[in-house]
Design a protein around this motif. Structure first.
Motif, PDB file in Angstrom:
ATOM      1  N   GLU A   1       0.831  -1.206   0.000  1.00 52.63           N
ATOM      2  CA  GLU A   1       0.000   0.000   0.000  1.00 52.63           C
ATOM      3  C   GLU A   1       0.864   1.254   0.000  1.00 52.63           C
ATOM      4  N   GLU A   2       1.974   1.211   0.723  1.00 52.67           N
ATOM      5  CA  GLU A   2       2.865   2.350   0.768  1.00 52.67           C
ATOM      6  C   GLU A   2       3.465   2.631  -0.607  1.00 52.67           C
ATOM      7  N   LYS A   3       3.792   1.559  -1.351  1.00 51.77           N
ATOM      8  CA  LYS A   3       4.356   1.726  -2.694  1.00 51.77           C
ATOM      9  C   LYS A   3       3.326   2.333  -3.646  1.00 51.77           C
ATOM     10  N   VAL A   4       2.084   1.846  -3.587  1.00 49.14           N
ATOM     11  CA  VAL A   4       1.023   2.380  -4.442  1.00 49.14           C
ATOM     12  C   VAL A   4       0.782   3.847  -4.119  1.00 49.14           C
ATOM     13  N   GLN A   5       0.744   4.184  -2.845  1.00 50.74           N
ATOM     14  CA  GLN A   5       0.518   5.568  -2.448  1.00 50.74           C
ATOM     15  C   GLN A   5       1.659   6.460  -2.932  1.00 50.74           C
ATOM     16  N   GLN A   6       2.868   6.001  -2.810  1.00 49.21           N
ATOM     17  CA  GLN A   6       4.014   6.794  -3.243  1.00 49.21           C
ATOM     18  C   GLN A   6       4.007   6.976  -4.758  1.00 49.21           C
ATOM     19  N   ASP A   7       3.615   5.933  -5.509  1.00 44.10           N
ATOM     20  CA  ASP A   7       3.514   6.054  -6.970  1.00 44.10           C
ATOM     21  C   ASP A   7       2.487   7.111  -7.367  1.00 44.10           C
ATOM     22  N   VAL A   8       1.341   7.111  -6.696  1.00 39.22           N
ATOM     23  CA  VAL A   8       0.296   8.090  -6.996  1.00 39.22           C
ATOM     24  C   VAL A   8       0.782   9.499  -6.671  1.00 39.22           C
ATOM     25  N   LEU A   9       1.433   9.653  -5.519  1.00 39.17           N
ATOM     26  CA  LEU A   9       1.943  10.978  -5.150  1.00 39.17           C
ATOM     27  C   LEU A   9       3.015  11.453  -6.127  1.00 39.17           C
ATOM     28  N   ASP A  10       3.855  10.537  -6.604  1.00 42.51           N
ATOM     29  CA  ASP A  10       4.876  10.904  -7.592  1.00 42.51           C
ATOM     30  C   ASP A  10       4.241  11.352  -8.900  1.00 42.51           C
ATOM     31  N   LYS A  11       3.208  10.632  -9.352  1.00 43.83           N
ATOM     32  CA  LYS A  11       2.527  11.020 -10.599  1.00 43.83           C
ATOM     33  C   LYS A  11       1.868  12.387 -10.458  1.00 43.83           C
ATOM     34  N   LEU A  12       1.241  12.624  -9.298  1.00 37.32           N
ATOM     35  CA  LEU A  12       0.616  13.931  -9.081  1.00 37.32           C
ATOM     36  C   LEU A  12       1.664  15.038  -9.042  1.00 37.32           C
ATOM     37  N   LYS A  13       2.816  14.770  -8.433  1.00 40.35           N
ATOM     38  CA  LYS A  13       3.886  15.762  -8.372  1.00 40.35           C
ATOM     39  C   LYS A  13       4.414  16.057  -9.774  1.00 40.35           C
ATOM     40  N   ASP A  14       4.563  15.016 -10.603  1.00 43.72           N
ATOM     41  CA  ASP A  14       5.019  15.217 -11.980  1.00 43.72           C
ATOM     42  C   ASP A  14       4.019  16.052 -12.772  1.00 43.72           C
TER      43      ASP A  14
END
Length: 87
Positions: free
Chosen positions: A61-74
């Protein structure tokens, strides 16, 4: 003559149907499954409870959340701005 008789019969049946549907009582129904029991009036409880969050995030879950936050930051860094459609 037959048409008038059928018309009066149809109107009479319609009125009978309408009065049969409205003859149900408007009183609230008593549900014995809900409205039976004893109320404990001596219990006071905590006047200002504090909610505790016992949240444990799995590594997946932490990996999925971090991926989503990275995409939003990009997307925020690009000219497009944040969007949910790119996720």
């Amino acid at each position: 003559m037959k048409r008038k008789g059928l018309l009066f019969l149809a109107v009479g049946m319609l009125l009978a149907l309408m009065t049969a549907c409205t003859s149900a009582s408007d009183e609230p129904k008593v549900n014995p499954d809900v409205n039976n029991g004893v109320v404990d009036e001596s219990y006071v409880g905590n006047p200002s409870p504090v909610l505790e969050e016992n949240y444990h995030q799995s590594p997946a879950e932490e990996k999925v959340q971090q991926d989503v936050l990275d995409k939003l930051k990009d997307q925020e860094d690009s000219e497009e701005g944040p969007t949910i459609h790119g996720i």
